[in-house]
Design a protein around this motif. Structure first.
Motif, PDB file in Angstrom:
ATOM      1  N   PRO A 265       9.270  13.770   8.119  1.00  8.77           N
ATOM      2  CA  PRO A 265       8.564  14.883   7.466  1.00  8.77           C
ATOM      3  C   PRO A 265       7.153  15.074   8.009  1.00  8.77           C
ATOM      4  CG  PRO A 265       8.678  12.987   6.005  1.00  8.77           C
ATOM      5  CD  PRO A 265       9.461  12.624   7.228  1.00  8.77           C
ATOM      6  N   LEU A 266       6.734  16.320   8.140  1.00  8.08           N
ATOM      7  CA  LEU A 266       5.404  16.642   8.630  1.00  8.08           C
ATOM      8  C   LEU A 266       4.324  16.075   7.710  1.00  8.08           C
ATOM      9  CD1 LEU A 266       3.422  18.181  10.469  1.00  8.08           C
ATOM     10  CD2 LEU A 266       3.830  20.211   9.044  1.00  8.08           C
ATOM     11  N   ALA A 267       4.544  16.139   6.403  1.00 10.29           N
ATOM     12  CA  ALA A 267       3.535  15.664   5.448  1.00 10.29           C
ATOM     13  C   ALA A 267       3.210  14.193   5.682  1.00 10.29           C
ATOM     14  CB  ALA A 267       4.030  15.875   4.013  1.00 10.29           C
ATOM     15  N   PHE A 268       4.232  13.392   5.927  1.00 11.11           N
ATOM     16  CA  PHE A 268       4.008  11.961   6.153  1.00 11.11           C
ATOM     17  C   PHE A 268       3.290  11.732   7.477  1.00 11.11           C
ATOM     18  CE2 PHE A 268       5.612   7.639   7.315  1.00 11.11           C
ATOM     19  CZ  PHE A 268       4.970   6.961   6.292  1.00 11.11           C
ATOM     20  N   LEU A 269       3.637  12.531   8.485  1.00 13.77           N
ATOM     21  CA  LEU A 269       2.951  12.411   9.777  1.00 13.77           C
ATOM     22  C   LEU A 269       1.468  12.763   9.655  1.00 13.77           C
ATOM     23  CD1 LEU A 269       5.375  13.803  12.498  1.00 13.77           C
ATOM     24  CD2 LEU A 269       4.696  11.443  12.092  1.00 13.77           C
ATOM     25  N   ILE A 270       1.156  13.780   8.858  1.00  5.81           N
ATOM     26  CA  ILE A 270      -0.249  14.144   8.650  1.00  5.81           C
ATOM     27  C   ILE A 270      -0.991  12.990   8.000  1.00  5.81           C
ATOM     28  CG2 ILE A 270      -1.789  15.667   7.354  1.00  5.81           C
ATOM     29  CD1 ILE A 270       0.283  17.885   7.734  1.00  5.81           C
ATOM     30  N   PHE A 271      -0.399  12.417   6.982  1.00  4.33           N
ATOM     31  CA  PHE A 271      -1.008  11.282   6.291  1.00  4.33           C
ATOM     32  C   PHE A 271      -1.224  10.105   7.243  1.00  4.33           C
ATOM     33  CE2 PHE A 271       0.255   7.525   3.436  1.00  4.33           C
ATOM     34  CZ  PHE A 271      -1.072   7.127   3.284  1.00  4.33           C
ATOM     35  N   PHE A 274      -4.024  10.712   9.822  1.00 10.14           N
ATOM     36  CA  PHE A 274      -5.375  10.487   9.309  1.00 10.14           C
ATOM     37  C   PHE A 274      -5.671   8.996   9.166  1.00 10.14           C
ATOM     38  CE2 PHE A 274      -5.470  14.986   8.135  1.00 10.14           C
ATOM     39  CZ  PHE A 274      -6.809  15.285   8.368  1.00 10.14           C
ATOM     40  N   VAL A 275      -4.678   8.228   8.760  1.00  7.36           N
ATOM     41  CA  VAL A 275      -4.872   6.780   8.642  1.00  7.36           C
ATOM     42  C   VAL A 275      -5.199   6.169  10.005  1.00  7.36           C
ATOM     43  CG1 VAL A 275      -3.695   4.591   8.174  1.00  7.36           C
ATOM     44  CG2 VAL A 275      -3.468   6.495   6.572  1.00  7.36           C
ATOM     45  N   VAL A 276      -4.436   6.538  11.024  1.00  9.52           N
ATOM     46  CA  VAL A 276      -4.651   5.980  12.365  1.00  9.52           C
ATOM     47  C   VAL A 276      -6.025   6.385  12.907  1.00  9.52           C
ATOM     48  CG1 VAL A 276      -3.860   6.062  14.756  1.00  9.52           C
ATOM     49  CG2 VAL A 276      -2.191   5.859  12.898  1.00  9.52           C
ATOM     50  N   VAL A 277      -6.376   7.657  12.756  1.00  6.33           N
ATOM     51  CA  VAL A 277      -7.675   8.132  13.256  1.00  6.33           C
ATOM     52  C   VAL A 277      -8.815   7.415  12.547  1.00  6.33           C
ATOM     53  CG1 VAL A 277      -9.226  10.111  13.363  1.00  6.33           C
ATOM     54  CG2 VAL A 277      -6.829  10.376  14.009  1.00  6.33           C
ATOM     55  N   LEU A 278      -8.712   7.304  11.228  1.00  7.93           N
ATOM     56  CA  LEU A 278      -9.774   6.635  10.475  1.00  7.93           C
ATOM     57  C   LEU A 278      -9.867   5.159  10.848  1.00  7.93           C
ATOM     58  CD1 LEU A 278     -11.934   6.966   8.335  1.00  7.93           C
ATOM     59  CD2 LEU A 278     -10.224   6.407   6.608  1.00  7.93           C
ATOM     60  N   ALA A 368      -8.235   1.197   7.000  1.00  2.00           N
ATOM     61  CA  ALA A 368      -7.559   2.443   6.649  1.00  2.00           C
ATOM     62  C   ALA A 368      -6.093   2.235   6.312  1.00  2.00           C
ATOM     63  CB  ALA A 368      -7.692   3.442   7.800  1.00  2.00           C
ATOM     64  N   TYR A 369      -5.471   1.215   6.892  1.00  2.00           N
ATOM     65  CA  TYR A 369      -4.051   0.992   6.631  1.00  2.00           C
ATOM     66  C   TYR A 369      -3.787   0.553   5.201  1.00  2.00           C
ATOM     67  CZ  TYR A 369      -3.027   1.711  11.536  1.00  2.00           C
ATOM     68  OH  TYR A 369      -2.892   2.289  12.769  1.00  2.00           O
ATOM     69  N   SER A 370      -4.843   0.216   4.469  1.00  2.00           N
ATOM     70  CA  SER A 370      -4.673  -0.073   3.045  1.00  2.00           C
ATOM     71  C   SER A 370      -4.094   1.129   2.314  1.00  2.00           C
ATOM     72  CB  SER A 370      -6.017  -0.459   2.421  1.00  2.00           C
ATOM     73  OG  SER A 370      -6.567  -1.618   3.005  1.00  2.00           O
ATOM     74  N   ALA A 371      -4.470   2.330   2.756  1.00  2.00           N
ATOM     75  CA  ALA A 371      -3.947   3.544   2.122  1.00  2.00           C
ATOM     76  C   ALA A 371      -2.443   3.647   2.301  1.00  2.00           C
ATOM     77  CB  ALA A 371      -4.636   4.772   2.708  1.00  2.00           C
ATOM     78  N   LEU A 372      -1.969   3.337   3.505  1.00  2.00           N
ATOM     79  CA  LEU A 372      -0.532   3.414   3.780  1.00  2.00           C
ATOM     80  C   LEU A 372       0.226   2.349   3.001  1.00  2.00           C
ATOM     81  CD1 LEU A 372       1.818   4.603   5.362  1.00  2.00           C
ATOM     82  CD2 LEU A 372       1.241   3.093   7.261  1.00  2.00           C
TER      83      LEU A 372
END
Length: 425
Positions: A265-271, A274-278, A368-372
């Motif tokens: 899903p695109l929504a999960f890729l967006i999330f 952002f995690v990877v970039v941050l 940032a991976y704490s969010a995931l």
């Protein structure tokens, strides 16, 4: 210098004999199960638990709920789970930035609701293009965050008070924007809906896996090559390849499962994007190091020449921007913005996910991976309880218990690091 620059942990006396004792965190482990186990024991003694408790918790959650309902690990349920956590996950990513400063932002949910209201009002009532409305909604979030950061950093008002006022004030603005309408429905086929309704064909998912693994492998090899060239301990190629293989297993497994339903899903890729970039910003840039420095000790950071006020203002701006994106995702998923958007449990869930994922409430520690990870834990609990048709009250109680366990582990980890530091001294 020879190729045997990396240091084995199997013989501490050889390290001491070869020269001055190095900080154990700078030592590379030998690429063997024994070396990794010794490194694990050293980290546990030092209070560095890492993501291990969260991963173990996820596995336990999967085993328990799958044993109670065999649909839990079905491709459809897991696909729905990844979409469900995207909105809260984006909000959690912003919360993590604030927690790294040792502060708190109680306005995240209200900012998400306000941005959702701005999006719906502009796109539906005023006829703006949906892309322009999305941009305006995110821009409102950024301005709100910068305002919070300015009042906190420049006027000295505690962040708790500033964002508590924001929680109430922006919720009021949200209600004012919605007017007498309880909700505003958005298009089910435009760009807004596309954010959570788009799924990629299987080949795209596999391509993304290959790109991610290639980027990881190249970046690690470059870093280790630089360490080797300047005489620092480095990871051998065999260990780098093994780590890449370990990363490939969950990536490939996740894409394979998602491809069994509709695709990634695109929504999960967006999330995740952002995690990877941050994560890269926090680990690889001067700005990220300054954020950790301010969270560790703002006075020490100030004396080191860091513009503490600017860091604080920018972090609150980033947090509210990500909250606004979360609000956009909520509208996309529900095809509507309502007076209750962002005003429910979103704030508490975002904070809980950050802490459960491993970000310290005391500042200066987390990633940032704490969010995931935290988002997956809470999403899995919610999904499993819904499949078992349990009441929302049970979900709240279980989430509270998991959050308390995460905070206790964080406190014990801090105590372990302090004890280890004293012992090392």
């Amino acid at each position: 210098m020879s190729q045997q620059t990396h240091v084995s942990q199997g013989d501490d006396t050889s390290v001491a004999a070869s020269g001055p004792q190095r900080d154990p965190r700078l030592l590379a482990t030998v690429a063997s199960p024994g070396g990794w186990l010794r490194a694990l024991r050293r980290n546990l003694r030092g209070g560095e638990l890492g993501a291990a408790p969260v991963i173990v918790g996820l596995l336990l959650i999967a085993v328990v709920f799958q044993s109670m309902n065999d649909r839990f690990l079905s491709p459809q349920n897991l696909s729905n789970l990844t979409v469900q956590i995207a909105a809260i996950g984006l909000m959690t990513t912003g919360v993590i930035m604030v927690l790294l400063l040792g502060e708190i932002d109680l306005s995240i949910g209200s900012v998400a609701g306000l941005s959702a209201g701005v999006l719906a009002v502009l796109a539906v009532r005023h006829g703006w293009s949906e892309w322009a409305a999305i941009g305006a909604a995110v821009g409102v979030g950024l301005l709100v965050g910068l305002l919070h950061g300015f009042v906190f950093a420049k006027m000295g008002v505690p962040a708790f008070v500033v964002t508590l006022a924001g929680l109430l004030g922006w919720q009021g603005v949200h209600l004012y924007l919605m007017g007498g309408d309880g909700s505003i429905n958005t298009s089910s086929s435009g760009p807004i809906a596309m954010l959570t309704q788009t799924y990629f064909v299987p080949v795209v998912g596999w391509f993304l896996v290959l790109v991610a693994l290639a980027l990881y492998l190249v970046s690690v090899l470059v870093v280790e090559g630089r360490r080797r060239s300047v005489g620092l301990p480095y990871k051998p190629v065999t260990e780098v390849l093994f780590r890449t293989l370990l990363l490939a297993l969950p990536l490939a497994g996740g894409v394979w499962v998602l491809n069994q339903y509709k695709g990634v899903p695109l929504a999960f890729l967006i999330f995740v994007g952002f995690v990877v970039v941050l994560d890269l910003v926090l680990r690889k840039t001067r700005y990220g190091r300054m954020v950790y420095a301010v969270g560790g000790s703002s006075e020490a950071a100030r004396r080191a020449g860091i513009n503490v006020d600017l860091i604080r203002i920018s972090v609150f701006g980033i947090a509210s921007t990500l909250a606004a994106l979360g609000g956009v995702m909520l509208v996309s998923r529900n095809f509507a913005a309502s007076v209750s958007t962002g005003g429910g449990a979103e704030l508490m869930m975002a904070i809980a996910a950050a802490v459960i994922g491993g970000t310290s409430l005391f500042g200066g520690r987390g990633n940032a991976y704490s969010a995931l990870l935290g988002g997956l834990v809470l999403g899995a609990i919610t999904s499993g309880l819904l499949l078992l048709q349990m009441d929302t009250s049970v979900r709240f109680m279980i989430t509270a218990a998991v959050l308390l366990i995460a905070v206790v582990l964080d406190a014990l980890s801090r105590r372990g690091r302090k004890t280890h530091a004293r012992g090392g001294a």
